[in-house]
Enzyme design. Sequence first.
Site, PDB file in Angstrom:
ATOM      1  N   SER A  29       0.807  -1.217   0.000  1.00  0.00           N
ATOM      2  CA  SER A  29       0.000   0.000   0.000  1.00  0.00           C
ATOM      3  C   SER A  29       0.840   1.267   0.000  1.00  0.00           C
ATOM      4  CB  SER A  29      -0.965   0.032   1.191  1.00  0.00           C
ATOM      5  OG  SER A  29      -0.232   0.203   2.391  1.00  0.00           O
ATOM      6  N   TYR A  62      -2.847   0.629  -3.280  1.00  0.00           N
ATOM      7  CA  TYR A  62      -4.060   1.154  -2.656  1.00  0.00           C
ATOM      8  C   TYR A  62      -3.665   2.076  -1.513  1.00  0.00           C
ATOM      9  CZ  TYR A  62      -3.181  -2.572   0.751  1.00  0.00           C
ATOM     10  OH  TYR A  62      -2.603  -3.397   1.680  1.00  0.00           O
ATOM     11  N   ALA A  79       6.246  -1.589  -3.397  1.00  0.00           N
ATOM     12  CA  ALA A  79       6.320  -0.207  -3.890  1.00  0.00           C
ATOM     13  C   ALA A  79       7.566   0.507  -3.383  1.00  0.00           C
ATOM     14  CB  ALA A  79       5.067   0.561  -3.489  1.00  0.00           C
TER      15      ALA A  79
END
Length: 156
Positions: A29, A62, A79
């Site tokens: 996320s 997200y 990420a």
Amino acid sequence: MVDTPYRKMLAAKIHRATVTGADVNYEGSLTVPPELLVAAKIHPYESLHVWNVTRGTRLETYAIEGLPNSNDVCANGAAAHLIRPGDHVILAAYAMVPEADAATHKPRLIFVDDNNQLSHVGPEIAGPNLRSDSDDTHLVRSTEMTPDGQPLAEGC
């Protein structure tokens, strides 16, 4: 029953947030301050496209809500390999808009400073030294600066 055609349209954008942390060991996320999520009308767990202005990378993840007033924008999980502290990123959320509403659809665009504080809510800059006029039907020359105070680039 008639199928209504839809278009995938930009729903919200947080422009040029500064990444404050990256944790490859977190499960995934992008952590975003709750104040920015509310201002952009992005919900926790909503899909986010992340465009790294500094490195040129793009990814989809997200949103998760950070701590109130923290100003932290943190890349989590995989990420964190593409986004590092100090990078500037653009966060975008999309929505499926009925074809009949697509021509008048207006996304929510927020701009932040280098400390991830809300700078302003406003129109999209249409291109270098151009902006949309008040009725969004014409482009006019602009001497505006980017949200972080840099002059807009000349030419395309």
